[in-house]
Design a protein around this motif. Structure first.
Motif, PDB file in Angstrom:
ATOM      1  N   HIS A  83       1.083  -1.190  -0.153  1.00 22.81           N
ATOM      2  CA  HIS A  83       0.133   0.118   0.419  1.00 22.81           C
ATOM      3  C   HIS A  83       0.785   1.412   0.116  1.00 22.81           C
ATOM      4  O   HIS A  83       0.694   2.099  -0.516  1.00 22.81           O
ATOM      5  CB  HIS A  83      -1.366   0.044   1.286  1.00 22.81           C
ATOM      6  N   GLN A  84       2.466   1.284   0.837  1.00 20.15           N
ATOM      7  CA  GLN A  84       2.420   2.775   0.964  1.00 20.15           C
ATOM      8  C   GLN A  84       3.134   2.458  -0.267  1.00 20.15           C
ATOM      9  O   GLN A  84       3.427   3.994  -1.084  1.00 20.15           O
ATOM     10  CB  GLN A  84       3.126   2.555   1.965  1.00 20.15           C
ATOM     11  N   CYS A  85       3.813   1.628  -1.224  1.00 16.81           N
ATOM     12  CA  CYS A  85       4.564   1.820  -2.450  1.00 16.81           C
ATOM     13  C   CYS A  85       3.856   2.665  -3.334  1.00 16.81           C
ATOM     14  O   CYS A  85       3.971   3.425  -4.336  1.00 16.81           O
ATOM     15  CB  CYS A  85       5.152   0.804  -2.473  1.00 16.81           C
ATOM     16  N   MET A  86       2.234   2.355  -3.729  1.00 17.63           N
ATOM     17  CA  MET A  86       1.517   2.606  -4.332  1.00 17.63           C
ATOM     18  C   MET A  86       0.899   4.355  -4.467  1.00 17.63           C
ATOM     19  O   MET A  86       1.263   4.352  -4.676  1.00 17.63           O
ATOM     20  CB  MET A  86       0.030   1.868  -4.709  1.00 17.63           C
ATOM     21  N   TYR A  87       0.794   4.653  -2.272  1.00 20.80           N
ATOM     22  CA  TYR A  87       0.815   6.361  -2.217  1.00 20.80           C
ATOM     23  C   TYR A  87       2.167   6.963  -2.942  1.00 20.80           C
ATOM     24  O   TYR A  87       1.560   7.859  -3.162  1.00 20.80           O
ATOM     25  CB  TYR A  87       1.048   5.904  -0.604  1.00 20.80           C
ATOM     26  N   CYS A  88       3.647   6.025  -2.327  1.00 23.97           N
ATOM     27  CA  CYS A  88       4.364   6.956  -2.962  1.00 23.97           C
ATOM     28  C   CYS A  88       4.599   7.203  -4.039  1.00 23.97           C
ATOM     29  O   CYS A  88       4.457   8.220  -5.116  1.00 23.97           O
ATOM     30  CB  CYS A  88       5.595   6.891  -2.548  1.00 23.97           C
ATOM     31  N   GLU A  89       3.995   6.386  -5.526  1.00 27.18           N
ATOM     32  CA  GLU A  89       4.277   6.439  -7.038  1.00 27.18           C
ATOM     33  C   GLU A  89       2.803   7.476  -7.102  1.00 27.18           C
ATOM     34  O   GLU A  89       2.733   7.621  -8.374  1.00 27.18           O
ATOM     35  CB  GLU A  89       4.053   4.920  -7.443  1.00 27.18           C
ATOM     36  N   ALA A  95      -6.801   5.674  -1.860  1.00 25.29           N
ATOM     37  CA  ALA A  95      -7.011   4.259  -1.314  1.00 25.29           C
ATOM     38  C   ALA A  95      -6.564   3.387  -2.036  1.00 25.29           C
ATOM     39  O   ALA A  95      -5.823   3.846  -3.846  1.00 25.29           O
ATOM     40  CB  ALA A  95      -8.435   3.888  -1.070  1.00 25.29           C
ATOM     41  N   VAL A  96      -6.362   2.140  -1.634  1.00 29.10           N
ATOM     42  CA  VAL A  96      -5.441   1.582  -2.173  1.00 29.10           C
ATOM     43  C   VAL A  96      -6.111  -0.324  -2.143  1.00 29.10           C
ATOM     44  O   VAL A  96      -6.762  -0.153  -0.687  1.00 29.10           O
ATOM     45  CB  VAL A  96      -4.560   0.841  -1.837  1.00 29.10           C
ATOM     46  N   VAL A  97      -6.593  -1.630  -1.999  1.00 30.77           N
ATOM     47  CA  VAL A  97      -7.153  -2.267  -2.476  1.00 30.77           C
ATOM     48  C   VAL A  97      -6.421  -3.639  -3.433  1.00 30.77           C
ATOM     49  O   VAL A  97      -6.235  -2.847  -4.042  1.00 30.77           O
ATOM     50  CB  VAL A  97      -8.637  -2.646  -2.994  1.00 30.77           C
ATOM     51  N   HIS A  98      -5.878  -4.230  -1.794  1.00 36.01           N
ATOM     52  CA  HIS A  98      -5.527  -5.645  -2.736  1.00 36.01           C
ATOM     53  C   HIS A  98      -6.182  -6.684  -2.498  1.00 36.01           C
ATOM     54  O   HIS A  98      -6.852  -7.130  -1.141  1.00 36.01           O
ATOM     55  CB  HIS A  98      -4.028  -5.661  -1.664  1.00 36.01           C
ATOM     56  N   LEU A  99      -6.220  -7.771  -3.595  1.00 40.76           N
ATOM     57  CA  LEU A  99      -7.289  -9.254  -3.543  1.00 40.76           C
ATOM     58  C   LEU A  99      -6.725 -10.057  -3.265  1.00 40.76           C
ATOM     59  O   LEU A  99      -5.482  -9.848  -4.289  1.00 40.76           O
ATOM     60  CB  LEU A  99      -8.637  -9.290  -3.572  1.00 40.76           C
ATOM     61  N   HIS A 100      -6.940 -11.758  -3.213  1.00 37.69           N
ATOM     62  CA  HIS A 100      -6.748 -12.102  -3.578  1.00 37.69           C
ATOM     63  C   HIS A 100      -7.995 -12.924  -4.024  1.00 37.69           C
ATOM     64  O   HIS A 100      -8.063 -14.058  -4.208  1.00 37.69           O
ATOM     65  CB  HIS A 100      -5.997 -13.610  -3.089  1.00 37.69           C
ATOM     66  N   SER A 101      -8.329 -12.216  -5.523  1.00 35.90           N
ATOM     67  CA  SER A 101      -9.884 -12.561  -5.658  1.00 35.90           C
ATOM     68  C   SER A 101      -9.486 -13.925  -6.964  1.00 35.90           C
ATOM     69  O   SER A 101      -7.994 -13.500  -8.008  1.00 35.90           O
ATOM     70  CB  SER A 101     -10.222 -11.320  -6.847  1.00 35.90           C
ATOM     71  N   THR A 102     -10.198 -14.128  -7.314  1.00 30.54           N
ATOM     72  CA  THR A 102      -9.962 -16.196  -8.150  1.00 30.54           C
ATOM     73  C   THR A 102      -9.427 -15.722  -9.434  1.00 30.54           C
ATOM     74  O   THR A 102      -8.419 -16.631 -10.049  1.00 30.54           O
ATOM     75  CB  THR A 102     -11.049 -16.456  -7.973  1.00 30.54           C
ATOM     76  N   HIS A 103     -11.012 -14.730 -10.320  1.00 28.40           N
ATOM     77  CA  HIS A 103     -10.408 -14.446 -11.738  1.00 28.40           C
ATOM     78  C   HIS A 103      -8.731 -14.466 -11.808  1.00 28.40           C
ATOM     79  O   HIS A 103      -8.279 -14.795 -13.287  1.00 28.40           O
ATOM     80  CB  HIS A 103     -11.841 -14.376 -12.365  1.00 28.40           C
ATOM     81  N   ALA A 104      -8.757 -13.394 -11.337  1.00 33.12           N
ATOM     82  CA  ALA A 104      -7.988 -12.372 -11.651  1.00 33.12           C
ATOM     83  C   ALA A 104      -5.985 -13.197 -11.259  1.00 33.12           C
ATOM     84  O   ALA A 104      -5.193 -13.367 -11.697  1.00 33.12           O
ATOM     85  CB  ALA A 104      -7.286 -10.818 -11.002  1.00 33.12           C
ATOM     86  N   HIS A 165      -0.321 -14.400  -7.249  1.00 28.85           N
ATOM     87  CA  HIS A 165      -0.624 -13.822  -5.761  1.00 28.85           C
ATOM     88  C   HIS A 165      -2.529 -12.741  -5.787  1.00 28.85           C
ATOM     89  O   HIS A 165      -3.008 -13.057  -5.379  1.00 28.85           O
ATOM     90  CB  HIS A 165       0.045 -12.876  -5.507  1.00 28.85           C
ATOM     91  N   GLY A 166      -2.254 -12.011  -6.752  1.00 24.70           N
ATOM     92  CA  GLY A 166      -3.103 -11.191  -6.625  1.00 24.70           C
ATOM     93  C   GLY A 166      -3.346  -9.672  -7.316  1.00 24.70           C
ATOM     94  O   GLY A 166      -2.016  -9.000  -7.248  1.00 24.70           O
ATOM     95  N   PRO A 167      -4.225  -8.889  -7.365  1.00 21.04           N
ATOM     96  CA  PRO A 167      -4.129  -7.563  -8.383  1.00 21.04           C
ATOM     97  C   PRO A 167      -3.877  -6.491  -6.715  1.00 21.04           C
ATOM     98  O   PRO A 167      -4.132  -6.913  -5.304  1.00 21.04           O
ATOM     99  CB  PRO A 167      -5.511  -7.144  -8.785  1.00 21.04           C
ATOM    100  N   VAL A 168      -3.574  -5.147  -7.054  1.00 25.79           N
ATOM    101  CA  VAL A 168      -3.090  -4.671  -6.250  1.00 25.79           C
ATOM    102  C   VAL A 168      -3.603  -2.626  -6.657  1.00 25.79           C
ATOM    103  O   VAL A 168      -3.079  -2.642  -7.675  1.00 25.79           O
ATOM    104  CB  VAL A 168      -1.998  -4.342  -5.663  1.00 25.79           C
ATOM    105  N   VAL A 169      -4.634  -2.441  -6.440  1.00 26.03           N
ATOM    106  CA  VAL A 169      -5.594  -1.221  -7.219  1.00 26.03           C
ATOM    107  C   VAL A 169      -5.129   0.071  -6.548  1.00 26.03           C
ATOM    108  O   VAL A 169      -6.122   0.444  -5.308  1.00 26.03           O
ATOM    109  CB  VAL A 169      -6.417  -1.901  -7.553  1.00 26.03           C
ATOM    110  N   ALA A 170      -4.438   1.249  -6.776  1.00 26.35           N
ATOM    111  CA  ALA A 170      -5.100   2.435  -6.195  1.00 26.35           C
ATOM    112  C   ALA A 170      -6.214   3.389  -6.917  1.00 26.35           C
ATOM    113  O   ALA A 170      -6.708   3.333  -8.556  1.00 26.35           O
ATOM    114  CB  ALA A 170      -4.103   3.051  -6.038  1.00 26.35           C
ATOM    115  N   GLY A 171      -6.759   4.075  -6.044  1.00 26.18           N
ATOM    116  CA  GLY A 171      -7.913   4.567  -6.852  1.00 26.18           C
ATOM    117  C   GLY A 171      -7.403   6.651  -5.738  1.00 26.18           C
ATOM    118  O   GLY A 171      -7.494   6.582  -4.852  1.00 26.18           O
ATOM    119  N   ALA A 172      -8.536   7.467  -6.618  1.00 21.27           N
ATOM    120  CA  ALA A 172      -8.882   8.714  -6.288  1.00 21.27           C
ATOM    121  C   ALA A 172      -9.549   8.837  -4.456  1.00 21.27           C
ATOM    122  O   ALA A 172      -9.450   9.632  -3.930  1.00 21.27           O
ATOM    123  CB  ALA A 172      -8.699   9.835  -6.732  1.00 21.27           C
ATOM    124  N   SER A 173     -10.423   7.776  -4.440  1.00 20.23           N
ATOM    125  CA  SER A 173     -11.182   7.516  -3.119  1.00 20.23           C
ATOM    126  C   SER A 173     -11.350   5.661  -2.856  1.00 20.23           C
ATOM    127  O   SER A 173     -11.171   5.190  -4.056  1.00 20.23           O
ATOM    128  CB  SER A 173     -12.436   8.155  -3.856  1.00 20.23           C
TER     129      SER A 173
END
Length: 213
Positions: A83-89, A95-104, A165-173
Motif C-alpha cells: 500500500h505504501q509504495c502505491m501511495y508513493c508512486e 485508497a488502495v485495495v489488494h485482493l486475492h480474487s480468484t479470476h485475477a 498472488h492478486g491485484p493491487v489497485v489504487a484509486g482517488a477514493s
C-alpha cells in the motif's frame, strides 16, 4: 443537535463497509486481502493482519503516520508496504485495495500473456476504470523487495497484478479503488470464459477515446 462525524470515523466505517461488501460477494475469502485509505492529514488507515474483510472492527484498524510509521490500532498486515509504495508512486491516490480474487489470480498464472498489459479492453468500463494492467513478477508473501517491483510498474499504471498472488489497485477514493478492483476481477472472469474464442476487444482508437472519462 446533529452530531458531527469526523473524517477519520467516517473513513473507518467506510473501510469496514467496503470490506464486508467484497467479502460477502466472494471477491475475497478467509483472511486474504487488505484495504487502506488516506486521511487528508496524510495518515493511513489499513486493515490489520490476520483479519477477515467480512468482520472488520473500525476501532481496531491499523493507523500509520504520514511518514509510514505504525502509530495505532492492531498489528498491521505484513503487506502494508504494498500500500505504501502505491501511495508513493500514485500521488493522487486516496485508497488502495489488494485482493486475492480468484479470476485475477488465475490470469496472473497464465504463461505467455503480455506482461505489460495482461487483459484486453473487453469493455468500456474496464478501459476507463483499470486501463492498463502490468504483471509484477512473483515474490514470496511478505517479501519487502516486492515493493520496488510494484513501485516500478505503478509509475505508469494505477492497477498491477502480482504473479500467483492478486491485484493491487489504487484509486482517488475508496469507492473508486473498490470499483476498479471489481471491474478488474469481472474482466478477468470474462477473459477466462472467452479463451479459445475469437474475441472483439475495443480498438486502440476506441480505448483512447475513453481516456479521461
Amino acid at each position: 443537535m446533529t452530531a458531527i462525524i469526523s473524517e477519520e470515523t467516517r473513513l473507518r466505517d467506510d473501510i469496514v463497509a467496503v470490506g464486508k461488501s467484497l467479502f460477502d460477494r466472494l471477491f475475497t475469502f478467509g483472511s486474504t486481502g487488505n484495504i487502506s485509505a488516506r486521511l487528508s492529514s496524510g495518515e493511513l488507515l489499513m486493515t490489520p493482519t490476520n483479519a477477515s474483510l467480512g468482520s472488520l472492527d473500525p476501532a481496531r484498524l491499523s493507523k500509520f503516520s504520514a511518514e509510514g510509521v505504525h502509530i495505532g490500532g492492531d498489528k498491521p498486515t505484513k503487506e502494508a508496504f504494498l500500500h505504501q509504495c502505491m501511495y508513493c508512486e500514485r500521488k493522487g491516490a486516496g485508497a488502495v485495495v489488494h485482493l486475492h480474487s480468484t479470476h485475477a489470480v488465475a490470469v496472473s498464472i497464465i504463461d505467455g500473456l503480455d506482461q505489460e498489459d495482461l487483459l484486453p479492453p473487453l469493455t468500456a468500463y474496464y478501459a476507463m476504470r483499470v486501463g492498463r494492467l502490468p504483471l509484477v513478477a512473483y515474490y514470496p508473501p511478505g517479501d519487502e523487495t516486492l515493493a520496488n517491483a510494484v513501485a516500478e510498474k505503478a509509475r505508469d499504471a494505477h492497477a498491477v497484478l502480482l504473479a500467483n498472488h492478486g491485484p493491487v489497485v489504487a484509486g482517488a477514493s475508496l469507492r473508486e479503488a473498490q470499483y476498479a478492483t471489481e471491474e478488474l476481477e469481472e474482466t478477468a472472469k470474462l477473459f477466462l470464459m472467452l479463451r479459445g474464442e475469437r474475441i472483439r476487444p475495443l480498438t486502440a482508437e476506441q480505448r483512447d477515446a475513453l481516456k479521461g472519462r
